[in-house]
Scaffold this motif. Structure first.
Motif, PDB file in Angstrom:
ATOM      1  N   ALA A 133      66.938  41.311  25.440  1.00  0.00           N
ATOM      2  CA  ALA A 133      67.160  42.758  25.344  1.00  0.00           C
ATOM      3  C   ALA A 133      66.268  43.376  24.284  1.00  0.00           C
ATOM      4  O   ALA A 133      65.756  44.496  24.454  1.00  0.00           O
ATOM      5  CB  ALA A 133      68.630  43.026  25.031  1.00  0.00           C
ATOM      6  N   GLU A 134      66.091  42.635  23.139  1.00  0.00           N
ATOM      7  CA  GLU A 134      65.189  43.157  22.113  1.00  0.00           C
ATOM      8  C   GLU A 134      63.763  43.249  22.631  1.00  0.00           C
ATOM      9  O   GLU A 134      63.057  44.236  22.373  1.00  0.00           O
ATOM     10  CB  GLU A 134      65.259  42.255  20.881  1.00  0.00           C
ATOM     11  CG  GLU A 134      66.582  42.360  20.116  1.00  0.00           C
ATOM     12  CD  GLU A 134      66.635  41.413  18.938  1.00  0.00           C
ATOM     13  OE1 GLU A 134      65.710  40.581  18.823  1.00  0.00           O
ATOM     14  OE2 GLU A 134      67.593  41.509  18.130  1.00  0.00           O
ATOM     15  N   ALA A 135      63.328  42.185  23.384  1.00  0.00           N
ATOM     16  CA  ALA A 135      61.984  42.259  23.974  1.00  0.00           C
ATOM     17  C   ALA A 135      61.891  43.422  24.959  1.00  0.00           C
ATOM     18  O   ALA A 135      60.910  44.179  24.973  1.00  0.00           O
ATOM     19  CB  ALA A 135      61.657  40.935  24.664  1.00  0.00           C
ATOM     20  N   ASP A 136      62.967  43.535  25.773  1.00  0.00           N
ATOM     21  CA  ASP A 136      62.971  44.662  26.720  1.00  0.00           C
ATOM     22  C   ASP A 136      63.004  45.990  25.981  1.00  0.00           C
ATOM     23  O   ASP A 136      62.418  46.983  26.431  1.00  0.00           O
ATOM     24  CB  ASP A 136      64.181  44.558  27.645  1.00  0.00           C
ATOM     25  CG  ASP A 136      64.078  43.358  28.576  1.00  0.00           C
ATOM     26  OD1 ASP A 136      62.942  42.896  28.794  1.00  0.00           O
ATOM     27  OD2 ASP A 136      65.133  42.897  29.072  1.00  0.00           O
ATOM     28  N   LEU A 137      63.705  45.988  24.810  1.00  0.00           N
ATOM     29  CA  LEU A 137      63.766  47.227  24.034  1.00  0.00           C
ATOM     30  C   LEU A 137      62.393  47.600  23.484  1.00  0.00           C
ATOM     31  O   LEU A 137      62.011  48.775  23.504  1.00  0.00           O
ATOM     32  CB  LEU A 137      64.765  47.055  22.889  1.00  0.00           C
ATOM     33  CG  LEU A 137      65.012  48.295  22.021  1.00  0.00           C
ATOM     34  CD1 LEU A 137      65.567  49.438  22.870  1.00  0.00           C
ATOM     35  CD2 LEU A 137      65.962  47.972  20.869  1.00  0.00           C
TER      36      LEU A 137
END
Length: 350
Positions: A133-137
């Protein structure tokens, strides 16, 4: 007893009602335990509670379930220690409650261990999901920046298009006004065209009627001219016969009337020339008739010429008639001239 065997729809409706009454997580889990155990006759487990409620952490249903069994044990113990109960019943109830408590506690421990394992797996999965999710964020932030830039460009483009649209709207309004005016002019022109067509049709009918009348008159004039020419031709034949008779009579008196015969021959040549002229005029009349019939197909442009040609034909016919009358007079004069010059002789006996 499985949940699928009970009225699952009613169970879910009762749980939704409990959600509205009990906002605290532990209270909600406790009431669901009571609902399952006492109303639906189902042994509550931590896994089943979490599947039905899905609120709080993974350990919340286990804690609520332990609290439920503790409360149930305490209440059961009070009823068992009631002074009115027989000792045998107290012992049996105590053994039953102890057995239930042991089984429930073992089930709770197993459920807790299972939930702890599931919680660990869920934590690992959550950490992986958090990293993803952080990468996607980060990607989303980058994409948002690009989208914001594109949005700024799009807003500028929209503003420019808005100006163009306003200009186009004014132009469109002007064009619509011109279109309305053009439609009105077109309607007026159509009306004028219809009027012109009606007038042209009426004029054409008049011209056709006039042309038909002129053609009928021309045919009548042509018929009269042909009759006159035929009459003159018969008269010419008759004159030729008379001339032949006069020539025979002149041959009998050739010696005495040589000068008169020569004069008659001159007159006869003139007459033949006139007869040839009559034949030529007849051919010209026939040719003029063919030309006039052809020209009558273009009524609007050739009607005047046909009328003039008819006038010429009438004039020629009158000239032919006058020439024929002159020829008759000439023959009559020749006959009158021949009468005094004949020598008086007695008629021969037949």
């Amino acid at each position: 007893m499985d949940i699928a065997a009970a009225n699952e729809k009613q169970l879910l409706a009762d749980i939704d009602r409990l959600r509205e009454e009990f906002t605290q997580t532990q209270d909600l889990y406790r009431e669901v335990c009571v609902l399952l155990f006492f109303r639906y006759g189902m042994t509550p487990t931590a896994n089943k509670l979490y599947q039905l409620v899905r609120k709080g952490s993974m350990t919340a249903p286990a804690e609520a379930l332990n609290k439920f069994w503790e409360d149930l044990r305490e209440k059961s113990r009070v009823r068992i220690e009631h002074p009115d109960l027989p000792e045998v019943l107290k012992t049996a109830a105590g053994d039953l409650v102890a057995t239930l408590w042991s089984a429930a506690q073992a089930q709770a421990h197993e459920t807790l261990a299972s939930f702890q394992g599931e919680a660990q797996v869920a934590v690992i999965e959550a950490k992986a999901a958090l990293a993803a999710a952080e990468a996607d964020l980060d990607k989303a932030h980058q994409t948002r920046q690009k989208v914001q830039q594109a949005l700024g460009q799009a807003n500028e483009r929209i503003a420019a298009l808005g100006q163009q649209l306003a200009t186009g709207g004014a132009t469109n309004a002007a064009l619509e006004s011109q279109l309305v005016q053009a439609k009105e002019e077109n309607t007026s022109h159509q009306q004028l065209l219809e009027d012109a067509r009606r007038d042209f049709a009426a004029e054409l009918d008049k011209l056709r009627a006039a042309a038909q009348l002129a053609e009928e008159r021309f045919r009548a004039a042509e018929t009269r001219a042909l009759l006159e020419i035929d009459r003159e031709r018969r008269a010419a034949v008759k004159l030729q016969k008379e001339l032949d008779a006069a020539r025979n009579a002149g041959n009998l008196a050739a010696e005495r009337h040589r000068a008169e015969v020569a004069a008659l021959q001159d007159q006869l040549g003139d007459f033949r020339q006139k007869a040839g002229m009559l034949e030529g005029n007849l051919q010209a009349v026939i040719t003029a008739r063919d030309v006039a019939v052809t020209e009558l197909k273009g009524i609007q442009t050739q009607l005047a010429n046909a009328t003039a040609q008819m006038s010429l034909l009438r004039t020629d016919a009158e000239n032919w008639q006058r020439q024929a009358e002159e020829a008759k007079r000439t023959v009559a004069e020749m006959r009158d001239a021949q009468k005094p010059t004949r020598s008086p002789r007695k008629p021969k006996a037949e």
